[in-house]
Design a protein around this motif. Structure first.
Motif, PDB file in Angstrom:
ATOM      1  N   LEU A 151       0.829  -1.339   0.136  1.00 16.35           N
ATOM      2  CA  LEU A 151      -0.008  -0.037  -0.189  1.00 16.35           C
ATOM      3  C   LEU A 151       1.024   1.333  -0.063  1.00 16.35           C
ATOM      4  N   LEU A 152       2.017   1.244   0.663  1.00 19.42           N
ATOM      5  CA  LEU A 152       2.950   2.444   0.923  1.00 19.42           C
ATOM      6  C   LEU A 152       3.434   2.764  -0.382  1.00 19.42           C
ATOM      7  N   GLN A 153       3.916   1.453  -1.468  1.00 24.30           N
ATOM      8  CA  GLN A 153       4.347   1.723  -2.587  1.00 24.30           C
ATOM      9  C   GLN A 153       3.323   2.433  -3.468  1.00 24.30           C
ATOM     10  N   GLU A 154       2.318   1.965  -3.419  1.00 27.87           N
ATOM     11  CA  GLU A 154       1.003   2.453  -4.163  1.00 27.87           C
ATOM     12  C   GLU A 154       0.816   3.910  -4.062  1.00 27.87           C
ATOM     13  N   ILE A 155       0.981   4.423  -2.905  1.00 25.79           N
ATOM     14  CA  ILE A 155       0.489   5.732  -2.311  1.00 25.79           C
ATOM     15  C   ILE A 155       1.859   6.625  -2.836  1.00 25.79           C
ATOM     16  N   ASN A 156       3.284   5.975  -2.779  1.00 18.32           N
ATOM     17  CA  ASN A 156       4.241   6.658  -3.282  1.00 18.32           C
ATOM     18  C   ASN A 156       4.083   6.915  -4.730  1.00 18.32           C
ATOM     19  N   LYS A 157       3.750   5.882  -5.232  1.00 19.97           N
ATOM     20  CA  LYS A 157       3.544   5.972  -6.922  1.00 19.97           C
ATOM     21  C   LYS A 157       2.428   6.910  -7.386  1.00 19.97           C
ATOM     22  N   GLN A 158       1.525   7.181  -6.720  1.00 17.17           N
ATOM     23  CA  GLN A 158       0.509   8.084  -6.943  1.00 17.17           C
ATOM     24  C   GLN A 158       0.732   9.533  -6.502  1.00 17.17           C
ATOM     25  N   ALA A 159       1.519   9.570  -5.483  1.00 19.60           N
ATOM     26  CA  ALA A 159       2.140  10.827  -4.939  1.00 19.60           C
ATOM     27  C   ALA A 159       2.989  11.434  -6.277  1.00 19.60           C
ATOM     28  N   LEU A 160       3.776  10.625  -6.558  1.00 23.85           N
ATOM     29  CA  LEU A 160       4.802  10.886  -7.715  1.00 23.85           C
ATOM     30  C   LEU A 160       4.132  11.432  -8.840  1.00 23.85           C
ATOM     31  N   LYS A 161       2.944  10.803  -9.223  1.00 26.31           N
ATOM     32  CA  LYS A 161       2.317  11.273 -10.528  1.00 26.31           C
ATOM     33  C   LYS A 161       1.647  12.459 -10.395  1.00 26.31           C
ATOM     34  N   ASN A 162       1.358  12.853  -9.065  1.00 25.06           N
ATOM     35  CA  ASN A 162       0.726  14.143  -8.582  1.00 25.06           C
ATOM     36  C   ASN A 162       1.517  15.256  -8.361  1.00 25.06           C
ATOM     37  N   ASN A 163       2.937  14.815  -8.385  1.00 30.52           N
ATOM     38  CA  ASN A 163       3.826  15.819  -8.100  1.00 30.52           C
ATOM     39  C   ASN A 163       3.857  16.277  -6.540  1.00 30.52           C
ATOM     40  N   ARG A 164       3.466  15.320  -5.694  1.00 34.07           N
ATOM     41  CA  ARG A 164       3.268  15.749  -4.129  1.00 34.07           C
ATOM     42  C   ARG A 164       4.034  14.534  -3.325  1.00 34.07           C
ATOM     43  N   ILE A 165       4.123  15.062  -1.949  1.00 29.90           N
ATOM     44  CA  ILE A 165       4.710  14.182  -1.006  1.00 29.90           C
ATOM     45  C   ILE A 165       3.386  13.997  -0.195  1.00 29.90           C
ATOM     46  N   ILE A 166       3.087  12.774   0.069  1.00 33.11           N
ATOM     47  CA  ILE A 166       1.818  12.589   0.825  1.00 33.11           C
ATOM     48  C   ILE A 166       2.105  12.063   2.281  1.00 33.11           C
ATOM     49  N   ASP A 167       1.480  12.645   3.217  1.00 32.80           N
ATOM     50  CA  ASP A 167       1.962  12.031   4.715  1.00 32.80           C
ATOM     51  C   ASP A 167       0.865  11.118   5.126  1.00 32.80           C
ATOM     52  N   CYS A 168       1.586   9.924   5.885  1.00 37.79           N
ATOM     53  CA  CYS A 168       0.886   8.965   6.151  1.00 37.79           C
ATOM     54  C   CYS A 168       1.194   8.467   7.621  1.00 37.79           C
ATOM     55  N   LEU A 169       0.366   7.665   8.114  1.00 36.26           N
ATOM     56  CA  LEU A 169       0.636   7.149   9.429  1.00 36.26           C
ATOM     57  C   LEU A 169       0.570   5.457   9.347  1.00 36.26           C
ATOM     58  N   LEU A 170       1.454   4.814  10.206  1.00 37.54           N
ATOM     59  CA  LEU A 170       1.531   3.355   9.780  1.00 37.54           C
ATOM     60  C   LEU A 170       0.585   2.916  10.965  1.00 37.54           C
ATOM     61  N   GLN A 171      -0.302   1.886  10.510  1.00 35.96           N
ATOM     62  CA  GLN A 171      -1.623   1.563  11.404  1.00 35.96           C
ATOM     63  C   GLN A 171      -0.782   0.309  12.178  1.00 35.96           C
ATOM     64  N   ILE A 172      -0.866   0.231  13.335  1.00 34.57           N
ATOM     65  CA  ILE A 172      -0.498  -0.893  14.144  1.00 34.57           C
ATOM     66  C   ILE A 172      -1.758  -1.602  14.882  1.00 34.57           C
ATOM     67  N   HIS A 173      -1.681  -2.884  14.846  1.00 34.68           N
ATOM     68  CA  HIS A 173      -2.717  -3.716  15.249  1.00 34.68           C
ATOM     69  C   HIS A 173      -2.699  -3.991  16.716  1.00 34.68           C
ATOM     70  N   ILE A 174      -3.221  -3.064  17.637  1.00 38.66           N
ATOM     71  CA  ILE A 174      -3.127  -3.085  19.166  1.00 38.66           C
ATOM     72  C   ILE A 174      -4.587  -3.798  19.626  1.00 38.66           C
TER      73      ILE A 174
END
Length: 223
Positions: free
Chosen positions: A93-116
């Motif tokens: 998922l992170l790789q896909e977000i990175n790919k789409q961010a690049l296409k839009n010339n953006r840096i997209i902020d993310c949080l990693l979800q931890i299973h608690i």
């Protein structure tokens, strides 16, 4: 009580360092505009199509947070505008977000979800998976994402001591991030956010280190 008075009441109870995400999923644009007119600028949605529709109709100074489970094939629809993606639970998922961010010339902020939670239905990485992801060469190569921190959802229960235990667990994982092998100041220098706590447990979450709370029904009323 009105949306405005609910919002004001919650905002006055939050410490300065805690960000309020108004969870507006399933709510009509008129409700969101009432919150907007009361000064709220951060809204959380859990379905990408609904978020896109609202984005198109509403003022452009809003920060849209994607708080639900994200399917990789839908990332492209929100990539042009999404402000923060809370539920990142895999390298794919992170790789896909990175790919789409690049296409839009953006840096997209993310949080990693931890299973608690003790519920199997909740998504998220465990501690080993988190370490593996952050230490991987694939992770270090992604230039169009920025990891701001972690997100977790406690078990849906009345048992306060269990919720407390889960919040403490997430905070410990958050604090240990900087000791992960391969941790680099470049990739994780932004890590400052713990998104945990919702309408029923946000005060407890803040007590145990949350810096971002996701509140819906206490603002907009039940569904």
């Amino acid at each position: 009580m009105s949306i405005q008075s609910n919002l004001n009441k919650i905002k006055t109870s939050l410490p300065k360092h805690v960000t309020l995400v108004a969870v507006s999923k399933t709510k009509p644009v008129s409700d969101l505009m009432e919150a907007y007119d009361a000064g709220q600028r951060i809204f959380g949605e859990n379905k990408i199509q609904e978020m896109v529709d609202k984005y198109e109709q509403m003022p452009k100074d809003i920060q849209w947070h994607m708080i639900g489970h994200v399917q990789s094939n839908k990332v492209k629809f929100m990539a042009p505008f999404v402000s923060l993606i809370h539920g990142v639970d895999s390298l794919k998922l992170l790789q896909e977000i990175n790919k789409q961010a690049l296409k839009n010339n953006r840096i997209i902020d993310c949080l990693l979800q931890i299973h608690i939670a003790e519920e199997e239905t909740k998504f998220g990485l465990d501690e080993n998976e988190l370490n593996e992801l952050i230490s991987s060469s694939d992770f270090k190569e992604m230039k169009n994402i920025r990891i701001l921190g972690l997100m977790g959802m406690a078990t849906y229960t009345e048992n306060q001591s269990q919720i407390k235990k889960e919040f403490i667990h997430l905070k410990l994982i958050f604090d240990s991030l900087k000791n992960i092998d391969g941790y680099s100041k470049d990739t994780l220098q932004w890590v400052s956010t713990i998104s945990m706590g919702m309408s029923g447990d946000y005060q407890l979450a803040i007590e145990f280190g949350s810096t971002m709370v996701r509140i819906g029904s206490s603002i907009f009323g039940g569904r």
